[in-house]
Design an enzyme around this catalytic site. Structure first.
Site, mmCIF file in Angstrom:
data_model
loop_
_atom_site.group_PDB
_atom_site.id
_atom_site.type_symbol
_atom_site.label_atom_id
_atom_site.label_comp_id
_atom_site.label_asym_id
_atom_site.label_seq_id
_atom_site.Cartn_x
_atom_site.Cartn_y
_atom_site.Cartn_z
ATOM 1 N N HIS A 51 -10.127 -4.470 0.918
ATOM 2 C CA HIS A 51 -9.876 -5.650 1.749
ATOM 3 C C HIS A 51 -10.926 -5.828 2.859
ATOM 4 C CE1 HIS A 51 -5.997 -5.464 -0.235
ATOM 5 N NE2 HIS A 51 -5.821 -4.244 0.222
ATOM 6 N N SER A 74 -13.970 -7.470 -1.473
ATOM 7 C CA SER A 74 -12.557 -7.299 -1.174
ATOM 8 C C SER A 74 -11.856 -6.871 -2.452
ATOM 9 C CB SER A 74 -11.977 -8.625 -0.698
ATOM 10 O OG SER A 74 -11.132 -8.411 0.402
ATOM 11 N N SER A 79 -7.365 -11.428 0.718
ATOM 12 C CA SER A 79 -7.289 -10.532 1.877
ATOM 13 C C SER A 79 -8.517 -10.565 2.793
ATOM 14 C CB SER A 79 -7.042 -9.097 1.413
ATOM 15 O OG SER A 79 -8.130 -8.629 0.650
ATOM 16 N N ASP A 137 -10.068 0.644 -3.627
ATOM 17 C CA ASP A 137 -8.698 0.431 -3.161
ATOM 18 C C ASP A 137 -7.951 -0.304 -4.276
ATOM 19 O OD1 ASP A 137 -6.309 -0.296 -1.995
ATOM 20 O OD2 ASP A 137 -7.190 -1.068 -0.152
ATOM 21 N N GLU A 198 -8.162 4.679 -2.184
ATOM 22 C CA GLU A 198 -7.356 4.412 -0.993
ATOM 23 C C GLU A 198 -5.847 4.377 -1.230
ATOM 24 O OE1 GLU A 198 -8.352 3.897 2.113
ATOM 25 O OE2 GLU A 198 -6.812 2.688 3.081
ATOM 26 N N ASN A 223 -5.228 8.505 -0.649
ATOM 27 C CA ASN A 223 -3.859 8.059 -0.341
ATOM 28 C C ASN A 223 -2.952 9.221 0.042
ATOM 29 O OD1 ASN A 223 -1.702 5.902 -0.453
ATOM 30 N ND2 ASN A 223 -0.863 7.400 -1.894
ATOM 31 N N LYS A 228 -2.839 9.563 5.686
ATOM 32 C CA LYS A 228 -2.971 8.225 5.093
ATOM 33 C C LYS A 228 -1.574 7.720 4.716
ATOM 34 C CE LYS A 228 -3.881 4.670 2.404
ATOM 35 N NZ LYS A 228 -2.817 3.924 1.729
ATOM 36 N N ASP A 232 -0.392 4.925 7.224
ATOM 37 C CA ASP A 232 -0.786 3.573 6.815
ATOM 38 C C ASP A 232 0.347 2.923 6.014
ATOM 39 O OD1 ASP A 232 -1.707 1.784 4.694
ATOM 40 O OD2 ASP A 232 -3.765 2.371 5.073
ATOM 41 N N ASN A 233 0.786 3.603 4.932
ATOM 42 C CA ASN A 233 1.790 2.998 4.060
ATOM 43 C C ASN A 233 3.089 2.737 4.839
ATOM 44 O OD1 ASN A 233 -0.295 4.201 2.602
ATOM 45 N ND2 ASN A 233 0.957 4.557 0.802
ATOM 46 N N CYS A 237 2.744 -0.729 7.297
ATOM 47 C CA CYS A 237 3.604 -1.790 6.747
ATOM 48 C C CYS A 237 4.723 -2.140 7.717
ATOM 49 C CB CYS A 237 4.161 -1.372 5.384
ATOM 50 S SG CYS A 237 2.888 -1.380 4.096
ATOM 51 N N HIS A 343 0.653 -3.224 -4.274
ATOM 52 C CA HIS A 343 -0.772 -3.541 -4.456
ATOM 53 C C HIS A 343 -1.036 -4.724 -5.398
ATOM 54 C CE1 HIS A 343 -5.002 -2.711 -3.950
ATOM 55 N NE2 HIS A 343 -5.139 -3.024 -5.215
ATOM 56 N N HIS A 396 -2.944 -4.243 8.150
ATOM 57 C CA HIS A 396 -2.551 -3.269 9.172
ATOM 58 C C HIS A 396 -3.484 -3.335 10.379
ATOM 59 C CE1 HIS A 396 -0.097 -1.933 6.036
ATOM 60 N NE2 HIS A 396 -0.637 -0.769 5.735
ATOM 61 N N SER A 404 -6.573 6.160 8.060
ATOM 62 C CA SER A 404 -6.911 6.038 6.634
ATOM 63 C C SER A 404 -8.413 6.132 6.417
ATOM 64 C CB SER A 404 -6.447 4.671 6.101
ATOM 65 O OG SER A 404 -5.106 4.460 6.415
ATOM 66 N N GLN A 408 -11.248 8.401 4.461
ATOM 67 C CA GLN A 408 -12.206 7.856 3.485
ATOM 68 C C GLN A 408 -13.618 8.387 3.744
ATOM 69 O OE1 GLN A 408 -12.350 6.350 0.746
ATOM 70 N NE2 GLN A 408 -10.554 5.053 0.474
#
Ligand code: NAI
Length: 475
Positions: A51, A74, A79, A137, A198, A223, A228, A232-233, A237, A343, A396, A404, A408
């Site tokens: 993204h 992306s 996104s 990703d 990701e 991930n 991560k 992040d998840n 969210c 996703h 996010h 995250s 990476q």
């Protein structure tokens, strides 16, 4: 420099937001400082498919600061933040008339053909070479390289079946044009040292390929770094699901009935956020462990069929397909909001919805559509069934993405500089690096960590410096 973005004149706006984001991304900025001299990514040619947001701009410029050459797309048609894409192309040193940044091929609202064209462009280095690293990703860049190499080996690209998804037909068309006698994709695959992935769905694809013996280069599963997926998840969210709903509809969430399908990391964040807004949240699950977690967290857990007619808001978070069917949507309340934060767009059967005889789709604004059934009732679908937090909002926020993306960058350094230690397979980063990522984010939040005494460390069997947990610990 070759690139394709919506509007380069947005670069100054993008740069101002990048500067704000840098302050909120202490992990990435610390990594820039740590490796400023060593430049461990010198010689790396990284193709990124993730993204194209402001946060990703800070990631890209960190990779460049560490010595990498980068090309970017992306990983979703909706996104891209166009000002972020423009700022990355122009770069901190360039101007609109003389861009000096990174080639980006991304704009908000690509068609599927444009999306896959962009992916191909970013895999195509000037001079006909390919990248030697992928940062993915969802796995689309990895998929394209693998399918290209597979069909070159077979000597032909198969024809699509009539009922294949539209997107697969687009991919096959692209490969038919680009699979070559010179084995272009095979050459690209052979030069790639590795991919860092990701998200849950992309990681799932990698393990499947490894199991089938078709994976062509090593992969790091970013991930499943704790810093991560458990951040992040979940917390990402928890923030952006509400942002998506608000920007798309501005409907009051308090008092409404919201159904969250799936109670994994993403589902946990979404359910928590919706409850925080005062919604009555109902969870659906297939896994008894996650169902029990949801119940003990105080949510009603039942099947979608049971509640499809009473809920106001639906959010799918499963990474699975056909969660909300056309039949479900036909039974919903008038103006129920239907959205997906997983996703891919196949969690909601958009193709089935479009096939209902007499259904009328009306654009309220980009990425917000009503679908009116012949009986007169309608539903509101966000981002055409694609991930709503990035389609209808800006994904996010920076701080969580710093976690995250620090993973990476560390994963890219690992695979690029220690290639021989990673034979083909799928790996997670060692725990001491996971703990390092967390550590880099503590000061900014004013967290004061307790230090183990040597005797305490010995008593629980760890080093004073960590790692503090065995690999099987689940957090
Ligand atoms: P997860 O595997 O932790 O959770 C998914 C849950 O869905 C599991 O508990 C599973 O049992 C459940 N599930 C599967 N089929 C189901 C069904 N038919 N009905 C009800 N529940 C079902 O995965 P995670 O990490 O939560 O990710 C979910 C999706 O979100 C993935 O596609 C991932 O790539 C994506 N993702 C999206 C983000 C975003 O910003 N939009 C951020 C992070 C991940």
């Amino acid at each position: 420099m070759d690139f394709k973005v919506a509007d380069l004149s947005l670069a100054a706006f993008g740069r101002r937001e990048i500067q704000l984001a840098e302050h909120e991304m202490p992990g990435l900025m610390a990594i820039r400082k740590e490796y400023a001299e060593a430049r461990p990514l010198a010689g790396a040619k990284i193709m990124g498919s993730l993204h194209m947001t402001i946060q990703t701009a800070v990631l890209i410029e960190t990779l460049v600061a560490l010595g990498a050459e980068v090309r970017w797309v992306s990983c979703n048609i909706f996104s891209t933040q166009d000002h972020a894409a423009a700022a990355v192309v122009v770069g901190p040193e360039g101007t609109v008339d003389d861009p000096k940044g990174v080639p980006v091929f991304a704009w908000k609202g690509e068609t599927l053909e444009e999306y896959w064209w962009c992916t191909e462009q970013a895999l195509n280095w000037p001079g006909g070479d390919g990248p030697n690293m992928i940062l993915d990703d969802g796995g689309d860049a990895t998929l394209l390289v693998h399918k290209g190499a597979e069909y070159e080996k077979a000597g032909a690209v198969p024809s699509a079946a009539e009922d294949d998804p539209e997107e697969w037909k687009v991919i096959l068309d692209l490969l038919r044009r680009t699979v070559s006698e010179e084995k272009r994709w095979t050459k690209i695959a052979s030069q790639i040292k590795g991919v860092t992935e990701e998200t849950t769905t992309g990681v799932h694809r990698l393990y499947e390929m490894f199991k089938a013996g078709t994976l062509l280069f090593p992969a790091i599963n970013v991930n499943d770094s704790v810093t991560k997926s458990k951040f992040d998840n979940k917390y990402g969210c928890r923030h952006s699901v509400i942002d998506g709903l608000n920007r798309a509809t501005d409907v009051l969430i308090g008092g409404k009935v919201a159904v969250v399908c799936g109670y994994g990391d993403v589902g946990k964040g979404c359910a928590d956020a919706l409850r925080g807004q005062g919604a009555r949240v109902i969870v659906t699950e297939i896994d008894p462990i996650c169902a029990l977690q949801a119940a003990m967290d105080g949510f009603q857990v039942t099947t979608l069929d049971d509640v499809v007619g009473i809920a106001d808001i639906f959010v799918t978070t499963t990474g699975n397909f056909n969660i909300i069917t056309a039949d479900h949507m036909a039974k919903m309340k008038h103006n129920a909001i239907v959205s997906n934060i997983g996703h891919f767009d196949n969690e909601i059967d958009m193709a089935g919805l479009a096939k209902i005889p007499g259904i009328v789709k009306t654009e309220v604004k980009p990425q917000v559509h009503t679908w009116t059934f012949p009986e007169g009732n309608a539903i509101i679908v966000l981002a055409e069934g694609r991930l709503m937090n990035l389609g209808c909002a800006t994904g996010h926020p920076s701080f969580v993405m710093s976690n995250s993306f620090t993973n990476q960058v560390i994963a890219q350094i690992e695979l690029f500089t220690k290639t021989e230690q990673y034979p083909i397979g799928v790996y997670v980063l060692p725990k001491h690096l996971d703990e390092k990522v967390a550590r880099l984010h503590l000061d900014a939040l004013g967290v004061k960590l307790t230090t183990l005494t040597k005797a305490q460390a010995d008593y629980i069997g760890v080093d004073v410096e960590g790692p503090y947990k065995p690999d099987h610990y689940r957090y």
